[in-house]
Design an enzyme around this catalytic site. Structure first.
Site, mmCIF file in Angstrom:
data_model
loop_
_atom_site.group_PDB
_atom_site.id
_atom_site.type_symbol
_atom_site.label_atom_id
_atom_site.label_comp_id
_atom_site.label_asym_id
_atom_site.label_seq_id
_atom_site.Cartn_x
_atom_site.Cartn_y
_atom_site.Cartn_z
ATOM 1 N N LYS A 176 0.897 -1.206 0.014
ATOM 2 C CA LYS A 176 -0.025 0.183 -0.026
ATOM 3 C C LYS A 176 0.703 1.313 -0.107
ATOM 4 C CE LYS A 176 -1.859 2.985 1.889
ATOM 5 N NZ LYS A 176 -1.757 4.421 2.044
ATOM 6 N N GLU A 252 9.120 1.524 11.575
ATOM 7 C CA GLU A 252 10.024 2.447 11.612
ATOM 8 C C GLU A 252 9.266 3.820 11.774
ATOM 9 O OE1 GLU A 252 12.074 5.575 10.310
ATOM 10 O OE2 GLU A 252 12.251 4.232 8.461
ATOM 11 N N CYS A 286 13.401 10.692 7.424
ATOM 12 C CA CYS A 286 13.211 10.353 8.731
ATOM 13 C C CYS A 286 14.271 10.301 9.651
ATOM 14 C CB CYS A 286 12.847 8.754 8.790
ATOM 15 S SG CYS A 286 13.784 7.680 8.049
ATOM 16 N N GLU A 388 8.076 16.202 15.828
ATOM 17 C CA GLU A 388 8.614 15.993 14.481
ATOM 18 C C GLU A 388 7.922 17.020 13.366
ATOM 19 O OE1 GLU A 388 10.006 12.404 11.889
ATOM 20 O OE2 GLU A 388 7.953 12.143 12.686
#
Length: 484
Positions: A176, A252, A286, A388
């Site tokens: 996906k 992750e 990331c 973040e």
């Protein structure tokens, strides 16, 4: 206008609702994309389950590895198509896509094919009461159908980072991709067919998360394992879904990565690495750095040097090789990032550079552009230092002692990555051992060996990818005990 269908059982499957895929550099629609409902997702999962018992499941490791190398060759052969598709979906500069995203996407297939062939299993001689003994040995078997839920920041690279070890281990996959970046996952289906991958081994369903393809996929009882890269909130929801059926997850997740710059560092090295770690891919990495702690004697010089480096970043046409900074992925994400810019401004941050939106010419005026931005002066409790942002920005703060720097770097719920810059080798190892992250660079950033473990600590994830560590997730170990 191109339309993107799902890829199921080796063929395109369309129909149903569609959504728009926009080029973030111009905000223009580049394709329409089919959205999978529960029935389409079920079709993909059933195709993957059937393929487990077909030719793919009967191949040796060497036969699968040979096909995976053909997949890598197919990506390379259609290199320009993949480059164009990735740029239109992400807006990232061609210099990055052509040197990182697509080559690494191909390399993942060869790396994990080789790793699977070289990975040993255990064998033990065991005593028995009759004195004849027993032999215990382990074999690896595929986990089954793997749901691969992908992010939008490095679409092909991070998708193949999961698909390649899953396939090398003999699994089948249902991918996906992010709704923001659907094209290269679809294009890879054509390459799979050309390489001789049997139908049903690699499947793609498009759509969104909640109440769409993502939720339908991770909730499907025919899925045997789930791997996801993305934000922590989504990872939490996926982990709850995986609890039904007690299915393993590899996650992750988010990060608020810190860099520690000691006064004895090689300043040129620290500036070059900090520039890349803050602004590469418009900060949408990331592993990127959003917090930089600089020892006080070097602080002013470091800030001035990083400011100069930020102001050399060039927004522009992603297809031009001189462009170094693309747009953010979407208008929605730009609103989020600009919200942090505003919060920093309203809280009295010292703005070193940036803080707004660049003036872009012509077709690019409607794109999701923001300026590379550096702040100082905010308290450690501020959202800019706690949450973040995922944009081309960082906050720089001074520190005095080694112990203080370690405490500052670890003062976060995340633990994905970090960097330390110093010429003192003893200090480098000492500090590295105390930073609570999954990966730490000394005097560098973003150097990756595909054989090494990759993943996060704390709220940055569960499990490790890369090398044998990835193969551990994508396979089950079965012990066989033979009485002699």
């Amino acid at each position: 206008m191109p339309s993107l269908a799902h890829f199921i059982n080796g063929a395109s499957v369309g129909g149903g609702r569609t959504f728009e895929n926009r080029n973030p550099a111009t905000n223009t629609v580049v394709s329409t994309v089919a959205e999978a409902d529960a029935a389409v997702v079920d079709q993909a999962v059933q195709a993957a389950r059937k393929a487990l018992k077909g030719p793919w499941g009967k191949m040796t490791d060497a036969e699968r590895a040979a096909i995976m190398r053909k997949v890598a060759e197919g990506i390379t052969r259609r290199f320009d198509e993949f480059v164009k598709a990735e740029i239109l979906d992400t807006g990232k500069p061609i210099r990055d896509v052509s040197h990182l995203d697509i080559p690494r996407g191909a390399a993942n297939f060869t790396a994990f094919a080789d790793q699977m062939l070289a990975h040993p299993t255990e064998a033990f001689r065991s005593p028995t009461p009759d004195g004849k003994g027993a032999l215990n040995y382990s074999i690896r078997v595929p986990r089954g159908v793997i749901a691969v839920v992908c992010p939008w920041n490095l679409p092909l690279l991070l998708m193949t980072w999961k698909v390649a070890p899953a396939m090398a281990s003999g699994n089948t996959v249902v991918v996906k991709p992010s709704e923001e970046t659907p094209t290269t996952a679809t294009l890879l289906g054509q390459v799979m067919n050309e390489a001789g991958v049997p139908p049903g081994v690699y499947n793609v369903v498009h759509g969104f998360g909640p109440d769409s393809a993502g939720a339908h996929l991770v909730n499907h009882p025919g899925v045997d394992g789930i791997t996801f890269t993305g934000e922590t909130r989504t990872g939490t929801a996926i982990m709850k879904s995986a609890a039904e059926g007690v299915r393993p997850v590899s996650l992750e997740l988010g990060g608020k990565n810190a860099s520690i710059v000691f006064a004895d560092c090689d300043l040129d090295v620290a500036i070059e690495a900090s520039t890349r770690s803050t602004f590469l891919n418009c900060g949408q990495v990331c592993l990127g750095t959003e917090r930089i702690y600089v020892q006080r004697p070097l602080f002013d010089q470091f800030v001035n040097r990083l400011k100069a480096a930020a102001e050399t970043q060039r927004n522009g046409d992603p297809f031009e090789k001189t462009t170094t900074l693309g747009p953010l992925i979407s208008q929605e994400h730009r609103r989020k990032v600009l919200g942090y810019y505003e919060r920093a401004r309203n809280s009295g941050a010292t703005l070193i550079t940036g803080g707004g939106v660049p003036d872009m010419p012509g077709a690019f005026a409607e794109g999701a552009w923001v300026q590379p931005t550096i702040w100082t002066g905010l308290p450690e409790s501020h959202p800019v230092l706690r949450e973040e942002i995922f944009g081309p920005c960082c906050h720089v703060a001074p520190f005095d002692t080694e112990e203080e720097a370690i405490a500052l770097a670890n003062d976060t719920p995340y633990g994905l990555a970090g960097s330390v810059f110093t010429r003192d080798l003893s200090r480098a190892h000492r500090v590295a051992a105390q930073i609570e992250v999954g990966i730490l660079w000394l005097n560098s950033w973003f150097l990756r060996d595909l054989r090494t473990a990759f993943g996060g600590a704390k709220q940055s994830g569960i499990g490790r990818e890369g090398g044998v560590h990835g193969l551990e997730f994508y396979s089950e170990l079965r012990n066989v005990c033979v009485k002699l």
